[in-house]
Scaffold this motif. Structure first.
Motif, PDB file in Angstrom:
ATOM      1  N   PRO A  96      40.651  49.353  57.990  1.00  0.00           N
ATOM      2  CA  PRO A  96      41.755  48.634  57.329  1.00  0.00           C
ATOM      3  C   PRO A  96      41.308  47.223  56.929  1.00  0.00           C
ATOM      4  O   PRO A  96      40.643  46.533  57.708  1.00  0.00           O
ATOM      5  CB  PRO A  96      42.833  48.583  58.406  1.00  0.00           C
ATOM      6  N   THR A  97      41.634  46.841  55.712  1.00  0.00           N
ATOM      7  CA  THR A  97      41.215  45.534  55.204  1.00  0.00           C
ATOM      8  C   THR A  97      42.098  45.145  54.027  1.00  0.00           C
ATOM      9  O   THR A  97      43.032  45.849  53.673  1.00  0.00           O
ATOM     10  CB  THR A  97      39.726  45.565  54.787  1.00  0.00           C
ATOM     11  N   TRP A  98      41.771  44.021  53.426  1.00  0.00           N
ATOM     12  CA  TRP A  98      42.432  43.540  52.213  1.00  0.00           C
ATOM     13  C   TRP A  98      41.390  43.369  51.122  1.00  0.00           C
ATOM     14  O   TRP A  98      40.224  43.110  51.409  1.00  0.00           O
ATOM     15  CB  TRP A  98      43.083  42.175  52.452  1.00  0.00           C
ATOM     16  N   SER A  99      41.805  43.465  49.864  1.00  0.00           N
ATOM     17  CA  SER A  99      40.968  42.980  48.774  1.00  0.00           C
ATOM     18  C   SER A  99      41.461  41.560  48.479  1.00  0.00           C
ATOM     19  O   SER A  99      42.611  41.215  48.772  1.00  0.00           O
ATOM     20  CB  SER A  99      41.066  43.872  47.538  1.00  0.00           C
ATOM     21  N   TYR A 100      40.552  40.746  47.944  1.00  0.00           N
ATOM     22  CA  TYR A 100      40.828  39.318  47.709  1.00  0.00           C
ATOM     23  C   TYR A 100      40.517  38.945  46.260  1.00  0.00           C
ATOM     24  O   TYR A 100      39.739  39.625  45.596  1.00  0.00           O
ATOM     25  CB  TYR A 100      39.969  38.458  48.644  1.00  0.00           C
ATOM     26  N   THR A 101      41.091  37.843  45.803  1.00  0.00           N
ATOM     27  CA  THR A 101      40.886  37.394  44.425  1.00  0.00           C
ATOM     28  C   THR A 101      39.469  36.901  44.167  1.00  0.00           C
ATOM     29  O   THR A 101      39.027  36.862  43.026  1.00  0.00           O
ATOM     30  CB  THR A 101      41.879  36.274  44.046  1.00  0.00           C
TER      31      THR A 101
END
Length: 103
Positions: A37-42
């Motif tokens: 589980p993670t996030w994508s970032y700008t």
């Protein structure tokens, strides 16, 4: 003996399915899998704005590879095509081809 021909045909279809698709993207263009589980970032940094939550096992399209914030001794980040917007995911959280072009 017809069952031998049927078994041979089924084996050929299964083998073709297993080996014929190895290393290729599926019809939706995905070529990478989220490992945790993670996030994508700008941008390639966890200090940037979060774009999209990603789940373990989720298939995504990795577009390119670049350097960014160091995490666990690794500077590599992948730019991915997101459902809402493109974003960057650290190498630790994604299994993607390292042969992608540099961003």
């Amino acid at each position: 003996m017809p069952w031998i021909a049927t078994a041979t045909a089924v084996s050929a279809i299964v083998a073709g399915g297993l080996f014929g698709l190895a290393g290729t993207a599926d019809a939706s263009g995905t070529n990478a899998v989220i490992k945790q589980p993670t996030w994508s970032y700008t941008s390639p940094s966890t200090d940037s704005v979060r774009v999209q939550a990603l789940h373990q096992g989720e298939r995504v399209e990795a577009l390119c590879l670049t350097e960014g914030q160091e995490r666990n001794g690794n500077f590599n980040w992948f730019r991915i095509k997101g459902s809402e917007s493109d974003g960057y995911v650290h190498r630790d959280a994604i299994s993607a081809p390292t042969t992608l072009p540099h961003c």
